[in-house]
Each structure stands twice: as C-alpha cells, then as structure tokens.
Design a protein around this motif. Structure first.
Motif, PDB file in Angstrom:
ATOM      1  N   TYR A 101       0.811  -1.215   0.000  1.00  0.00           N
ATOM      2  CA  TYR A 101       0.000   0.000   0.000  1.00  0.00           C
ATOM      3  C   TYR A 101       0.851   1.274   0.000  1.00  0.00           C
ATOM      4  O   TYR A 101       0.544   2.243   0.684  1.00  0.00           O
ATOM      5  N   ALA A 114      -2.250   8.462   0.371  1.00  0.00           N
ATOM      6  CA  ALA A 114      -2.504   7.189   1.049  1.00  0.00           C
ATOM      7  C   ALA A 114      -3.602   6.460   0.297  1.00  0.00           C
ATOM      8  O   ALA A 114      -4.379   7.079  -0.450  1.00  0.00           O
ATOM      9  N   THR A 152      -8.596   5.882   1.385  1.00  0.00           N
ATOM     10  CA  THR A 152      -9.172   7.108   1.935  1.00  0.00           C
ATOM     11  C   THR A 152     -10.577   7.368   1.400  1.00  0.00           C
ATOM     12  O   THR A 152     -11.246   8.286   1.852  1.00  0.00           O
ATOM     13  N   ASN A 190      -7.019   9.969  -4.754  1.00  0.00           N
ATOM     14  CA  ASN A 190      -5.821   9.235  -4.326  1.00  0.00           C
ATOM     15  C   ASN A 190      -5.319   8.275  -5.395  1.00  0.00           C
ATOM     16  O   ASN A 190      -4.230   7.702  -5.265  1.00  0.00           O
ATOM     17  N   ASN A 227       5.011   7.644   0.705  1.00  0.00           N
ATOM     18  CA  ASN A 227       4.355   6.912   1.785  1.00  0.00           C
ATOM     19  C   ASN A 227       4.807   5.467   1.673  1.00  0.00           C
ATOM     20  O   ASN A 227       4.500   4.781   0.693  1.00  0.00           O
ATOM     21  N   GLY A 246       3.940   2.821   3.132  1.00  0.00           N
ATOM     22  CA  GLY A 246       2.978   1.756   3.327  1.00  0.00           C
ATOM     23  C   GLY A 246       3.115   1.071   4.669  1.00  0.00           C
ATOM     24  O   GLY A 246       3.436   1.702   5.677  1.00  0.00           O
ATOM     25  N   TYR A 247       2.917  -0.245   4.672  1.00  0.00           N
ATOM     26  CA  TYR A 247       2.851  -1.002   5.922  1.00  0.00           C
ATOM     27  C   TYR A 247       3.721  -2.260   5.853  1.00  0.00           C
ATOM     28  O   TYR A 247       3.898  -2.852   4.786  1.00  0.00           O
ATOM     29  N   SER A 295       2.853   0.999  10.276  1.00  0.00           N
ATOM     30  CA  SER A 295       3.214   1.983   9.260  1.00  0.00           C
ATOM     31  C   SER A 295       4.735   2.024   9.097  1.00  0.00           C
ATOM     32  O   SER A 295       5.479   1.991  10.079  1.00  0.00           O
ATOM     33  N   TRP A 346       7.680   7.599   6.156  1.00  0.00           N
ATOM     34  CA  TRP A 346       7.779   8.411   4.954  1.00  0.00           C
ATOM     35  C   TRP A 346       9.243   8.581   4.538  1.00  0.00           C
ATOM     36  O   TRP A 346      10.142   8.571   5.369  1.00  0.00           O
TER      37      TRP A 346
END
Length: 466
Positions: free
Chosen positions: A202, A229, A232, A237, A269, A271-272, A290, A293
């Motif tokens: 993501y 992100a 959302t 996005n 970003n 992601g995870y 998370s 960044w």
C-alpha cells in the motif's frame, strides 16, 4: 523450443471420490487408483524418482495394479530402469488390505543427458481388486522434457497475513517467492525509463514542486500526509499509485527525463509492514505497522538510473546507481535496507503472481485487496475470462481460443475469482491464458481457505490446451 515438464495433481480434488463406507464391507462406489502426478521433469531426476499412485479409499482386500511402460527414444535398462523390474514392459504392483497408496521407483541412467527427446509414459492398464474397480482419473504419468500439461497448485502466500508474493511459471511449474515488504521501488529494465512502487504494501507517492531533495522537510510536506494514502475513499488518491491495470506508461512516478531539471522530488508513503496478528478464522491481517515516509529523486544515467533517497528531515541524501537489466521486468530496491533485492524471476520465467494488491474502486479511489492474482502483462502474458454457461471448463479446447478476447490488463483474474462471504471460489467462471511462448492453458480457481477455514491458502487447477 523445448519446455520442461512436470506437474502436480491432486487426485481427490479433480475426481471428488468420497470414501464413506464402513471398513467391513466392499465399497459400493468404484475403487479408483490413479497417479499422484500426471507428469515429471526428466531433467530434474538425477538419480531416482518415486512414482506414486493413490487410491480413492483404503484397500479393503488385497489386490494389484498392472502398469504398462511405453518409452519414446529411450531404452529400458540403458536410459532408465524401474524397481521393481519390469517384465515385458509391464510392472505388477501388489497392494494389501489397508493400503491407500503404492509406488515404484524410476531410475535415471543417463544423467547428464545425451538427448532431450526421450520420454517414458506409465499407464494403468488393469486393477485386480473386485468387479467394481474403475480405471479412471490420472491413469497416465509421463516423464519427459516437454512443457507442463497441467496441475493443481497451492501457492504458499503465508496464510492470513499473506506475507509473500508468489510467482509461478505454468509451463515449468517453477515457483519463486519474495517477502512483500522486502522491496519498495522497481526500476524498469526495458527501453522506457519507468519506476514502479510496491502496491502490495500500500505505498503511495506524490510529486513535489522541488528538485533539491535536501531542501524538502517534513514540515514542508506533512500537509499531504492525509491524502497520499490508499483506502481514503477519495477518488483523487488514484493519482498517487501506479495504475492497477499494469500499463507501464501509467506509473505514479513520471517517466524519468533526460533533462535533470524535469525530474522532481517525490514524497513517499512507505505503506505497511506485513501483518503479524492472527485474525478471526476466515479473515486476513495483511497490514502491520506503518513504515513511515521518505523522499526520493530519480535521474537518468547511461543504461540506468541514479536514485537519490533520504529521510524527510535529513539535510543530506544518499545516492545509488541502478543499471537496467533487460532479462527482468524490474530491478528492485529496498529503501529500508538501502540495497538491491531479488523479487521477480526473469520476465520470461513467470506467468502469474499471487499477492496483496492496490486496486481501485469506481468513485472511491485506491483500495487494498487480498488474494489477488496478477498476470505478467509487461512480458506479454494475457488472459480472458470464460463463463461456464458459455462452455464448461472440461469441454474447452484449443480450437475454442479467441485471440481477440485476450485483455490488455494484468487483473483479469484479480480478486473477482473468490467470494469472501461464502469463503469459496466462484464456480461460474474460468480463465484462458496465453504465455509468451504461445502455450495456451485453461485455469480454474478452486479455493482460498485451508481445511480449518483459515484464509490465505489459494488453490487452482490448470490444463494445457492442445
């Protein structure tokens, strides 16, 4: 061109034999014996290969199976042998009450190989058991150097956390696995200068109006955090992800320009991480913590790229040169480990990828999906869907293939093959795939739960159209 051949077949899935009789009676349903695998790759047998046959249920009386051996360009006792030894090209394999499998050994006598034209076929020709035996199912098994003729496969994606991306080459059944969060950026190896981001964790990126990476700080970009992100439910996005159709000219990072000043800094970003929690049975937990960044800038170099990268508040950056490698779709880089990592096989050596994926929902923007299946569109692998009310899976032949139906999209299977509410695969559809060597296969998805109802155990069947 020759293709290696070996395939895994799950006998009970394909033939649905349900052994529910008591132990003290001869079964009323046919007693079926079939090969566990319908083919083997000759080139991978350096010495001895066990060839197994499986029963539809435990044998309730003693019996035997006769297996005929048919060599092609191969001679028994010179190129190969068996244990037990064959008599008149026939194996007599006895079994006793209570057995559910039998096997014999194939011994390769020609490694290293003197020819790739050799093949050996084994065929069940008689079952001595009782009047209700049946010769059906996988009655033949072939050892050769040819392409796979089909299999049932269960990619190991990592259960409900789905921590691995699994790449599969159908013609060879080669499987390659990579940890989903082991990479961040993919640098294209072909003519275009394109960079992809890791949608399986993501990630999202936004181009900034800056060319000096060291001047970008968190305070100057944190206003963008809420929007850069996925999930959302804001359609805008979609601007921060690669187009999920897989088209190379629609990446979130613009094509790298020959003019250095045109290559802007990007807010990333990250992601995870892969999830580690155990979700309720039937659910998934694919997103962990998370990853924070970063900021990056990418410049073009001779036969490659120059990547500048840093933490948001760093006033200095690091650089690494990344060369193109046309044998692969991408060269992958990890911003976390600051190193090039192995992810995909060579672009000519995979057809399907099982992965978590960032897709889109009409009117709601980007969204994360589990149990996703991608085809290797960038290397030319294409598919189309067939509904069973048009033609049954078993009846679909090579002559039915429609070249005009192949889609220019990597999501033909996608996530539309499974019903998360019932926990099963849709039975009203299957898929036709054409690989880069013009092999045509039909593919039927079978499920995504294990025997305990735990998610993250996909299963599919495929067969060569010929």
């Amino acid at each position: 061109m020759k293709f290696r051949l070996y395939a895994v077949a799950l006998f009970f899935i394909l033939f649905g034999i349900n052994a529910c009789q008591t132990d003290d009676s001869i079964p009323s349903q046919p007693f079926v014996i079939a090969f566990d695998k319908l083919s083997y790759d000759f080139s991978k047998i350096q010495d001895v290969q066990e060839i197994k046959l499986v029963f539809s249920e435990k044998a309730q009386v003693d019996g035997s199976v006769l297996v005929r051996i048919t060599p092609t360009n191969a001679t028994y006792g010179v190129d190969f042998s068996t244990l037990p030894l064959a008599q008149n090209n026939t194996l007599d394999l006895p079994f006793q009450t209570g057995q559910k499998t039998i096997s014999f050994s194939f011994k390769n006598l020609i490694f290293p190989f003197d020819s790739d034209t050799k093949a050996v076929e084994f065929e069940v020709i008689k079952i001595n058991y009782n009047s209700e035996t049946a010769i059906q199912g996988y009655t033949k098994s072939i050892i050769s150097f040819e392409r796979s003729i089909g299999a049932v496969m269960q990619p190991e994606v990592g259960g409900p956390n789905q921590g691995d991306q699994v790449f599969i080459d159908l013609s060879t059944e080669e499987i390659t696995k990579a940890r989903r969060d082991s990479w961040d950026l993919g640098f294209y190896g072909g003519e275009a200068s394109r960079v992809t981001i890791n949608g399986s964790i993501y990630m999202a990126v936004k181009q900034l109006d800056a060319t000096n990476i060291d001047a970008v700080t968190q305070s100057s970009v944190e206003q963008f955090f809420p929007s850069v992100a996925i999930g959302t439910f804001d359609p805008t996005n979609e601007n921060y992800i690669d187009n999920p159709n897989g088209h190379l000219n629609q990446t979130a990072i613009e094509e790298i320009s020959d003019i250095a000043e045109n290559n802007k800094v990007y807010l990333v970003n990250m992601g995870y991480t892969v999830g580690t929690s155990t979700p309720p049975v039937g659910s998934v937990a694919v997103a962990g913590d998370s990853r924070g960044w970063k900021k990056i800038r990418i410049l073009k170099q001779a036969n490659g790229y120059l990547l500048q990268h840093a933490d948001l508040n760093s006033t200095t950056h690091e650089e690494i040169s990344i060369s193109k490698n046309n044998a692969y779709n991408f060269t992958f880089f990890s911003l976390a480990t600051k190193s090039i990592v192995a992810v995909e096989p060579e672009k000519a050596k995979w057809d399907l990828c099982f992965t978590v994926f960032t897709n889109t929902i009409d009117g709601a923007g980007s969204y994360g999906y589990s149990d996703f299946v991608l085809n290797n569109l960038k290397a030319g692998v294409k598919l189309y869907r067939v509904n069973t009310n048009v033609k049954a899976y078993a009846d679909y032949k090579l002559s039915d293939v429609s070249e005009d139906s192949f889609q220019n999209d990597q999501r033909v299977i996608g996530a539309d093959w499974r019903d998360v509410f019932t926990g099963g695969a849709f039975a009203d559809r299957y898929y036709i795939i054409k690989d880069i060597d013009n092999n045509y296969y039909k593919i039927k998805m079978l499920g995504f739960l294990n025997d305990s109802g735990v998610r993250g155990y996909p299963k599919f069947e495929y067969q060569l159209l010929q």
